[in-house]
Design an enzyme around this catalytic site. Structure first.
Site, PDB file in Angstrom:
ATOM      1  N   LYS A   1       0.830  -1.207   0.000  1.00 44.81           N
ATOM      2  CA  LYS A   1       0.000   0.000   0.000  1.00 44.81           C
ATOM      3  C   LYS A   1       0.862   1.252   0.000  1.00 44.81           C
ATOM      4  O   LYS A   1       0.650   2.175  -0.803  1.00 44.81           O
ATOM      5  CB  LYS A   1      -0.929   0.013   1.215  1.00 44.81           C
TER       6      LYS A   1
ATOM      7  N   ASP B   1      -6.382   1.010   1.207  1.00 44.41           N
ATOM      8  CA  ASP B   1      -6.383   1.254   2.646  1.00 44.41           C
ATOM      9  C   ASP B   1      -7.750   0.887   3.196  1.00 44.41           C
ATOM     10  O   ASP B   1      -8.556   0.261   2.519  1.00 44.41           O
ATOM     11  CB  ASP B   1      -6.018   2.711   2.952  1.00 44.41           C
TER      12      ASP B   1
END
Length: 213
Positions: free
Chosen positions: A121, A140
């Protein structure tokens, strides 16, 4: 409506709502963005933005951070939570950036995710926002929640969600897809109390009114 049609419509509507989305984190270069994103884990962007000015002023860039005392960095980032692990990772990442990459934050997924504290991420966020490179799509908590609620994925696994989203949206838009879903998740599609009656996606949402993360 097929999943692809829904994805296309979601992107169009969120583009109208957020025509020029940007990261909520304050940063000036790839190093600062990477550090801020590491600090943002289990912490609000607002809190991170209060911490990073003093942090970046005291240790300017990876060269300075590589020489930092971890205990001092811990105190500087303490309010972001999990501060010991974050400080250790930030100093470790700085040392590796200096030792392996000549002081420049790398530009590939493989090299970024080899740095301490940098998972996929964070790497996606750095690549997309700092370098304009879309190797993947950052997932996320907001992106995960909205993707499931809107029927863009049937999974709760972030790796699978990322692959599902990458199939639905054109590669050049992956960074903006992340920004728009994050913003909409904060403004409207809250984890506990989604504002379904005020949502411009309600008519195409398969889980309207269902409060689930």
């Amino acid at each position: 409506m097929t999943t692809q049609e829904r994805a296309t419509e979601i992107f169009a509507r969120l583009t109208r709502r957020y025509p020029a989305p940007q990261s909520a984190l304050d940063w000036t270069d790839a190093w600062e963005l990477m550090v801020a994103t590491i600090l943002a884990a289990q912490c609000t962007d607002e809190r991170v933005n209060k911490v990073t000015p003093a942090l970046f002023s005291r240790w300017r860039g990876p060269a300075a951070m590589a020489q930092a005392d971890v205990a001092e960095v811990e105190q500087a980032v303490r309010s972001t939570g999990f501060f010991r692990n974050k400080a250790k990772n930030i100093v470790g990442a700085a040392q590796m950036v200096m030792r392996v990459h000549g002081g420049e934050v790398p530009r590939t997924m493989v090299e970024l995710t080899a740095l301490p504290g940098v998972a996929r991420k964070t790497a996606n966020i750095v690549l997309s926002n700092a370098y304009g490179i879309n190797e993947g799509l950052a997932v996320d908590t907001h992106v995960k929640r909205l993707s499931f609620r809107m029927g863009l994925t049937a999974s709760q696994n972030v790796a699978i969600i990322e692959k599902d989203l990458m199939k639905l949206f054109p590669r050049p838009t992956w960074g903006d897809v992340n920004h728009r879903l994050v913003l909409f998740g904060r403004d409207v599609c809250d984890s506990r109390r989604p504002l379904c009656t005020q949502c411009e996606l309600a008519d195409i949402c398969p889980r309207q009114g269902v409060e689930t993360a």
